[in-house]
Design an enzyme around this catalytic site. Structure first.
Site, PDB file in Angstrom:
ATOM      1  N   CYS A 159      29.628  -4.869  17.618  1.00 38.87           N
ATOM      2  CA  CYS A 159      28.223  -4.839  17.236  1.00 38.87           C
ATOM      3  C   CYS A 159      27.471  -6.071  17.744  1.00 38.87           C
ATOM      4  O   CYS A 159      27.271  -6.230  18.935  1.00 38.87           O
ATOM      5  CB  CYS A 159      28.126  -4.667  15.723  1.00 38.87           C
ATOM      6  SG  CYS A 159      26.551  -4.033  15.133  1.00 38.87           S
ATOM      7  N   HIS A 160      27.067  -6.980  16.853  1.00 40.09           N
ATOM      8  CA  HIS A 160      26.379  -8.208  17.254  1.00 40.09           C
ATOM      9  C   HIS A 160      27.350  -9.356  17.540  1.00 40.09           C
ATOM     10  O   HIS A 160      26.933 -10.418  17.990  1.00 40.09           O
ATOM     11  CB  HIS A 160      25.380  -8.637  16.172  1.00 40.09           C
ATOM     12  CG  HIS A 160      24.162  -7.773  16.105  1.00 40.09           C
ATOM     13  ND1 HIS A 160      24.163  -6.552  15.480  1.00 40.09           N
ATOM     14  CD2 HIS A 160      22.921  -7.943  16.603  1.00 40.09           C
ATOM     15  CE1 HIS A 160      22.963  -6.003  15.589  1.00 40.09           C
ATOM     16  NE2 HIS A 160      22.193  -6.822  16.263  1.00 40.09           N
TER      17      HIS A 160
END
Length: 188
Positions: A113-114
């Site tokens: 994800c991030h």
């Protein structure tokens, strides 16, 4: 039960407040199920706050301060996502150095994800194939990464995925890469 045996392999999970908790708990459980030993490493001591989207979730006990952690003591690194978590980690010099050390030692690293934001600031994405949450693609491309929109991308021990919906594929590949061990092409 995983087809890959991680018995005796120590895996660092690097995170701080604001982690997307399922991106911690799901890979953590996959590592444990395969016989690995997960350790929560953080710039913060005590406990940190997980999130389920924008809602507060569980609290997690920190096992080891990142400033005292040594990549040589671990077989692999997992970097969960969460916008706040990733934004704080990416500017933490000790988190950057700890992450970079896994690449220098050719050890598997998995980020979801991030989480790949930290990889940019650790200086390890140039020329590497990876994916992430779609909003990071410009940052990653500007840092020299080759970004694609796929559920999981594996590049010489570097495992990346886009979001919680990709966790089954992410978990399977991170366990496989950890089981394989060091990768000569896993370099900064």
């Amino acid at each position: 039960m995983s087809e890959h045996n991680l018995s005796g392999k120590k895996v660092a999970f690097l995170l701080t407040d604001g982690v997307e908790q399922v991106e911690l708990t799901s890979p953590w459980d996959a590592v444990k199920e395969a016989g690995g030993v997960p350790t929560l490493v953080s710039p913060k001591s005590g406990e940190l706050q997980g999130y389920d989207g924008t809602e507060k979730g569980q609290r997690f006990a920190v096992d080891l301060a990142v400033g005292r952690a040594d990549a040589a003591d671990f077989h692999a690194l997992v970097i969960p996502g969460g916008v706040v978590n990733a934004d704080h980690l990416r500017v933490d010099k000790e988190a950057q150095a700890f992450t970079r050390a896994f690449f220098e030692q050719h050890k598997p690293v998995a980020a979801i994800c991030h989480g790949p934001w930290l990889l940019i600031d650790a200086g390890v994405v140039s020329g590497r194939n990876l994916t992430s949450y779609h909003t990071l693609q410009t940052d990653l491309k500007n840092a020299g990464a080759i970004w694609t929109d796929e559920e999981v991308v594996v590049d010489q021990g570097l495992v990346t995925s886009r979001s919680p919906r990709d966790l089954p594929a992410f978990n399977a590949k991170l366990v496989e890469e950890i089981a394989e061990g060091e990768h000569a092409g896993q370099t900064p």
